[in-house]
Enzyme design. Structure first.
Site, PDB file in Angstrom:
ATOM      1  N   LYS A  74       0.854  -1.192   0.000  1.00  0.00           N
ATOM      2  CA  LYS A  74       0.000   0.000   0.000  1.00  0.00           C
ATOM      3  C   LYS A  74       0.894   1.248   0.000  1.00  0.00           C
ATOM      4  O   LYS A  74       2.081   1.174   0.304  1.00  0.00           O
ATOM      5  CB  LYS A  74      -0.913   0.012   1.239  1.00  0.00           C
ATOM      6  CG  LYS A  74      -1.838  -1.194   1.318  1.00  0.00           C
ATOM      7  CD  LYS A  74      -2.819  -1.189   0.156  1.00  0.00           C
ATOM      8  CE  LYS A  74      -3.824  -2.328   0.229  1.00  0.00           C
ATOM      9  NZ  LYS A  74      -3.252  -3.671   0.194  1.00  0.00           N
TER      10      LYS A  74
HETATM   11  C1  LIG Z   1      -9.553  -2.807  -1.626  1.00  0.00           C
HETATM   12  C2  LIG Z   1      -9.026  -3.513  -0.415  1.00  0.00           C
HETATM   13  N1  LIG Z   1      -9.796  -3.592   0.680  1.00  0.00           N
HETATM   14  C3  LIG Z   1      -9.363  -4.176   1.799  1.00  0.00           C
HETATM   15  C4  LIG Z   1      -8.124  -4.760   1.861  1.00  0.00           C
HETATM   16  C5  LIG Z   1      -7.737  -5.471   3.102  1.00  0.00           C
HETATM   17  O1  LIG Z   1      -6.654  -4.903   3.759  1.00  0.00           O
HETATM   18  P1  LIG Z   1      -5.721  -5.797   4.681  1.00  0.00           P
HETATM   19  O2  LIG Z   1      -4.865  -6.644   3.784  1.00  0.00           O
HETATM   20  O3  LIG Z   1      -4.915  -4.794   5.458  1.00  0.00           O
HETATM   21  O4  LIG Z   1      -6.580  -6.613   5.542  1.00  0.00           O
HETATM   22  C6  LIG Z   1      -7.276  -4.702   0.749  1.00  0.00           C
HETATM   23  C7  LIG Z   1      -5.945  -5.311   0.795  1.00  0.00           C
HETATM   24  O5  LIG Z   1      -5.259  -5.448  -0.177  1.00  0.00           O
HETATM   25  C8  LIG Z   1      -7.738  -4.061  -0.425  1.00  0.00           C
HETATM   26  O6  LIG Z   1      -6.985  -3.982  -1.526  1.00  0.00           O
END
Ligand SMILES: Cc1ncc(COP(=O)(O)O)c(C=O)c1O
Length: 390
Positions: free
Chosen positions: A170
């Site tokens: 990210k």
């Molecule tokens: C659009 C989106 N939502 C939610 C998430 C979930 O985040 P995390 O991996 O920190 O749980 C991601 C992770 O890549 C994502 O791309």
């Protein structure tokens, strides 16, 4: 703003490990997004879980989620015993269609999730007015969209609740982590009671709920990663934006690849550089030609056609614990033709090509020469998915 500590020894000896550093980070991030409250979480997925729970999603409710999305919003909907109802994307965009959302709203709908996929802001004014008209909660998933704006307002400031991820890859990362944000006092209080330590609830002056499901952002990660990343964020966003612009300009000279532009009035987060080809067959050929020229390109990753993914998961019996398998079987059958068409024509160019004059020239040459060629010899490369191999 807190300064970054230089060594692990300093970190462990510092009185900042604990609520102080996370609370300060939350304030900084809330201010950046223009919202009142922010709470660190262990991941973006957990942020979405608490978001849906805080707006009152319960067993049997429906949550409208994008058909084209990362798994997280649909996954937390399922884990709450609710039904993810997939809405189609807008034509030629990766974002949820307000028209399709409206078609899917029923008396059981509790929330709409708007994911700003690949950094492209959703049509927030339209989604906001739908949520207000039908009295359902609007949740923004900003995991891929740090720094994006919609009509001058940052993403994260439109929804009743917004969620971010600080996971690997990210724009702002500490390996694993997330954030949940809201402007509304009652929702903030619910999040505190649902997701934080009773001592913090006491410190924040709310009635203590000892049965909270804690999933906190690690203060060590804040100190050794997020603070350092934060200092470099604007520089990083600017560099990536410039690279995106140079890539867009190079593609504008050709007819083969069209840079995917954000909707009018919106500013994309420079997360993924997405381009569209005129047909599915052409996508494969263009990708092979670019690979052959050592130009990093890949199929879209970080998003899936979720009705298909859910159908497969149901088929394998992996959702044995869900209370409404029949309703899930109906949910996967709703058509989402725009999302399918988008996936067939979209690809991702490594934005770093935009920093490299020589690579940019190679890209221009390949694309200019393209229409003159009848076919491209296969390099034997498979279409790559699911991973930043660039
Ligand atoms: C659009 C989106 N939502 C939610 C998430 C979930 O985040 P995390 O991996 O920190 O749980 C991601 C992770 O890549 C994502 O791309």
């Amino acid at each position: 703003m807190l300064t970054q500590l230089e060594t692990l020894e300093e970190v462990f000896e510092s009185a900042l490990v604990g609520r102080g550093v996370v609370a300060e980070w939350e304030r900084t991030f809330a201010e950046y997004c223009g919202v009142k409250y922010a709470f660190g979480t262990s991941s973006g997925t957990m942020a979405l879980y608490f978001a849906l729970k805080a707006v009152g999603v319960k067993v049997g409710d429906e949550v409208i989620v994008p058909a084209l999305d990362w798994y997280a919003a649909a996954a937390v909907t399922l884990h709450l015993g609710a039904i993810p109802v997939f809405a189609d994307t807008e034509p030629n965009l990766p974002t949820i269609s307000p028209l399709s959302v409206q078609e899917r709203i029923t008396v059981r709908t509790k929330a709409i999730v708007a994911t700003h996929l690949f950094g492209y802001p959703c049509n927030m004014p339209a989604l906001r007015s739908l949520a207000d008209r039908y009295k359902v909660a609007l949740i923004e998933d900003c995991a891929q969209a740090l720094g994006a704006t919609c009509h001058g307002k940052k993403v994260g400031a439109w929804g009743d609740v917004a969620c971010f991820s600080f996971g690997v890859g990210k724009l702002l990362s500490c390996g694993e982590g997330g954030m949940i944000m809201t402007d509304q006092d009652d929702i903030a209080e619910r999040i505190l009671a649902l997701a934080t330590h009773p001592l913090r609830q006491e410190w924040q002056g709310i009635e203590i709920n000892p049965f909270a499901l804690r999933s906190p952002l690690n203060p060590i990660a804040v100190i050794i990663c997020l603070l350092r990343e934060w200092e470099q964020l604007e520089k990083r966003l600017t560099e990536r934006r410039e690279a995106f612009e140079r890539l867009s300009a190079a593609l504008a000279e050709t007819k083969v690849l069209r840079p995917l532009l954000p909707r009018e009035g919106c500013r994309q987060s420079p997360y993924r550089f997405v381009a569209l080809v005129p047909s599915k067959r052409m996508k494969r050929l263009v990708m092979e030609a670019l690979w052959a020229a050592n130009l990093p390109v890949s199929d879209v990753f970080g998003a899936k056609l979720l009705p298909n993914e859910l159908a497969e998961t149901l088929r394998k019996g992996q959702l044995y614990w869900h209370p409404f398998p029949d309703r899930l079987a109906t949910a996967v059958s709703l058509p989402c033709p725009n999302a399918e068409a988008f996936l067939a024509q979209a690809l991702v160019l490594d934005w770093r090509i935009g920093l490299d004059d020589e690579a940019l020239n190679r890209l221009r040459e390949i694309l200019r020469g393209w229409s003159a060629r009848k076919s491209v010899k296969s390099t034997g490369n498979e279409v790559k998915e699911d991973g930043d191999h660039l």
